[in-house]
Write a protein that holds these residues in place. Structure first.
Motif, PDB file in Angstrom:
ATOM      1  N   MET A 205     -10.536  -0.057  -8.951  1.00 30.66           N
ATOM      2  CA  MET A 205      -9.225  -0.538  -8.580  1.00 30.66           C
ATOM      3  C   MET A 205      -8.227  -0.061  -9.620  1.00 30.66           C
ATOM      4  N   ASP A 206      -7.217   0.639  -9.188  1.00 30.51           N
ATOM      5  CA  ASP A 206      -6.187   1.139 -10.087  1.00 30.51           C
ATOM      6  C   ASP A 206      -4.974   0.208 -10.007  1.00 30.51           C
ATOM      7  N   ALA A 207      -4.720  -0.529 -11.072  1.00 29.81           N
ATOM      8  CA  ALA A 207      -3.628  -1.504 -11.094  1.00 29.81           C
ATOM      9  C   ALA A 207      -2.274  -0.854 -10.875  1.00 29.81           C
ATOM     10  N   ARG A 208      -2.132   0.401 -11.268  1.00 28.45           N
ATOM     11  CA  ARG A 208      -0.841   1.076 -11.105  1.00 28.45           C
ATOM     12  C   ARG A 208      -0.451   1.210  -9.635  1.00 28.45           C
ATOM     13  N   HIS A 209      -1.443   1.188  -8.740  1.00 33.58           N
ATOM     14  CA  HIS A 209      -1.182   1.262  -7.304  1.00 33.58           C
ATOM     15  C   HIS A 209      -0.276   0.107  -6.859  1.00 33.58           C
ATOM     16  N   PHE A 210      -0.389  -1.047  -7.520  1.00 32.95           N
ATOM     17  CA  PHE A 210       0.444  -2.203  -7.204  1.00 32.95           C
ATOM     18  C   PHE A 210       1.641  -2.321  -8.130  1.00 32.95           C
ATOM     19  N   LEU A 211       1.451  -1.998  -9.396  1.00 37.94           N
ATOM     20  CA  LEU A 211       2.468  -2.291 -10.393  1.00 37.94           C
ATOM     21  C   LEU A 211       3.694  -1.382 -10.323  1.00 37.94           C
ATOM     22  N   PHE A 212       3.523  -0.089 -10.120  1.00 32.63           N
ATOM     23  CA  PHE A 212       4.694   0.793 -10.093  1.00 32.63           C
ATOM     24  C   PHE A 212       5.600   0.515  -8.896  1.00 32.63           C
ATOM     25  N   PRO A 213       5.056   0.373  -7.669  1.00 31.77           N
ATOM     26  CA  PRO A 213       5.934  -0.012  -6.555  1.00 31.77           C
ATOM     27  C   PRO A 213       6.541  -1.404  -6.749  1.00 31.77           C
ATOM     28  N   LEU A 214       5.795  -2.312  -7.379  1.00 35.55           N
ATOM     29  CA  LEU A 214       6.302  -3.653  -7.640  1.00 35.55           C
ATOM     30  C   LEU A 214       7.529  -3.598  -8.546  1.00 35.55           C
ATOM     31  N   VAL A 215       7.447  -2.843  -9.627  1.00 35.55           N
ATOM     32  CA  VAL A 215       8.579  -2.715 -10.549  1.00 35.55           C
ATOM     33  C   VAL A 215       9.776  -2.087  -9.837  1.00 35.55           C
ATOM     34  N   GLU A 216       9.537  -1.109  -8.994  1.00 36.23           N
ATOM     35  CA  GLU A 216      10.643  -0.504  -8.233  1.00 36.23           C
ATOM     36  C   GLU A 216      11.292  -1.526  -7.308  1.00 36.23           C
ATOM     37  N   ALA A 217      10.496  -2.379  -6.675  1.00 36.75           N
ATOM     38  CA  ALA A 217      11.052  -3.402  -5.786  1.00 36.75           C
ATOM     39  C   ALA A 217      11.811  -4.464  -6.579  1.00 36.75           C
ATOM     40  N   LEU A 218      11.268  -4.887  -7.711  1.00 36.22           N
ATOM     41  CA  LEU A 218      11.948  -5.900  -8.523  1.00 36.22           C
ATOM     42  C   LEU A 218      13.261  -5.403  -9.094  1.00 36.22           C
ATOM     43  N   SER A 219      13.375  -4.102  -9.351  1.00 25.17           N
ATOM     44  CA  SER A 219      14.597  -3.555  -9.934  1.00 25.17           C
ATOM     45  C   SER A 219      15.578  -3.057  -8.877  1.00 25.17           C
ATOM     46  N   GLY A 220      15.241  -3.229  -7.597  1.00 31.25           N
ATOM     47  CA  GLY A 220      16.170  -2.852  -6.538  1.00 31.25           C
ATOM     48  C   GLY A 220      16.121  -1.391  -6.135  1.00 31.25           C
ATOM     49  N   ARG A 221      15.181  -0.625  -6.673  1.00 33.09           N
ATOM     50  CA  ARG A 221      15.082   0.793  -6.312  1.00 33.09           C
ATOM     51  C   ARG A 221      14.251   1.020  -5.051  1.00 33.09           C
ATOM     52  N   ARG A 222      13.597  -0.015  -4.561  1.00 33.50           N
ATOM     53  CA  ARG A 222      12.755   0.074  -3.367  1.00 33.50           C
ATOM     54  C   ARG A 222      12.907  -1.242  -2.605  1.00 33.50           C
ATOM     55  N   PRO A 223      13.086  -1.203  -1.294  1.00 29.74           N
ATOM     56  CA  PRO A 223      13.140  -2.462  -0.535  1.00 29.74           C
ATOM     57  C   PRO A 223      11.789  -3.188  -0.611  1.00 29.74           C
ATOM     58  N   PRO A 224      11.777  -4.474  -0.923  1.00 29.46           N
ATOM     59  CA  PRO A 224      10.506  -5.201  -1.024  1.00 29.46           C
ATOM     60  C   PRO A 224       9.657  -5.101   0.244  1.00 29.46           C
ATOM     61  N   ARG A 225      10.269  -4.966   1.410  1.00 27.57           N
ATOM     62  CA  ARG A 225       9.492  -4.894   2.654  1.00 27.57           C
ATOM     63  C   ARG A 225       8.566  -3.672   2.683  1.00 27.57           C
ATOM     64  N   GLN A 226       8.850  -2.658   1.862  1.00 25.76           N
ATOM     65  CA  GLN A 226       7.961  -1.498   1.803  1.00 25.76           C
ATOM     66  C   GLN A 226       6.603  -1.839   1.190  1.00 25.76           C
ATOM     67  N   LEU A 227       6.513  -2.974   0.541  1.00 26.95           N
ATOM     68  CA  LEU A 227       5.251  -3.398  -0.067  1.00 26.95           C
ATOM     69  C   LEU A 227       4.381  -4.184   0.902  1.00 26.95           C
ATOM     70  N   SER A 228       4.851  -4.397   2.114  1.00 27.85           N
ATOM     71  CA  SER A 228       4.148  -5.275   3.059  1.00 27.85           C
ATOM     72  C   SER A 228       2.739  -4.792   3.397  1.00 27.85           C
ATOM     73  N   GLY A 229       2.453  -3.525   3.273  1.00 27.94           N
ATOM     74  CA  GLY A 229       1.113  -3.034   3.542  1.00 27.94           C
ATOM     75  C   GLY A 229       0.106  -3.395   2.468  1.00 27.94           C
ATOM     76  N   ALA A 230       0.586  -3.672   1.255  1.00 29.93           N
ATOM     77  CA  ALA A 230      -0.315  -3.953   0.141  1.00 29.93           C
ATOM     78  C   ALA A 230      -0.154  -5.361  -0.428  1.00 29.93           C
ATOM     79  N   PHE A 231       0.847  -6.114   0.037  1.00 30.65           N
ATOM     80  CA  PHE A 231       1.111  -7.459  -0.476  1.00 30.65           C
ATOM     81  C   PHE A 231       1.055  -8.472   0.662  1.00 30.65           C
ATOM     82  N   ALA A 232       0.410  -9.590   0.423  1.00 30.24           N
ATOM     83  CA  ALA A 232       0.362 -10.676   1.403  1.00 30.24           C
ATOM     84  C   ALA A 232       1.766 -11.257   1.567  1.00 30.24           C
ATOM     85  N   PRO A 233       2.066 -11.877   2.704  1.00 27.87           N
ATOM     86  CA  PRO A 233       3.414 -12.406   2.937  1.00 27.87           C
ATOM     87  C   PRO A 233       3.915 -13.344   1.843  1.00 27.87           C
ATOM     88  N   ARG A 234       3.058 -14.236   1.352  1.00 28.96           N
ATOM     89  CA  ARG A 234       3.502 -15.176   0.307  1.00 28.96           C
ATOM     90  C   ARG A 234       3.840 -14.437  -0.988  1.00 28.96           C
TER      91      ARG A 234
END
Length: 94
Positions: free
Chosen positions: A1-30
């Protein structure tokens, strides 16, 4: 399991560079709701993080996010579902 697979898109979403909905394939709704609520258009950097495999099909992440005015801690749980890893829990501490 490569943690960067979750962390880099997460940081982009938290900083507003990526819409959070783009994470829906890898993140549970909650977990995605928590990310969307914390997203702000600020410069956010990933600090140190740790990955701990608690079983062959589950791992926990903990680390820091460096924001312009403060450093925040986060914790996440990822679980294998079939051949893919999925973030089932995400918490951002104040």
């Amino acid at each position: 399991m490569d943690a960067r697979h979750f962390l880099f898109p997460l940081v982009e979403a938290l900083s507003g560079r990526r819409p959070p909905r783009q994470l829906s394939g890898a993140f549970a709704p909650r977990a995605l709701t928590t990310v969307a609520a914390a997203a702000t258009p600020t410069r956010t950097r990933l600090g140190r993080y740790r990955l701990c495999h608690v079983s062959p099909d589950a791992a926990e992440l903990a680390g820091t996010l460096h924001m312009p005015t403060k450093v925040r801690a986060f914790a996440a749980r990822v679980e294998r579902q079939g051949s893919r890893w999925h973030c089932t829990e995400f918490h951002l501490l104040p």
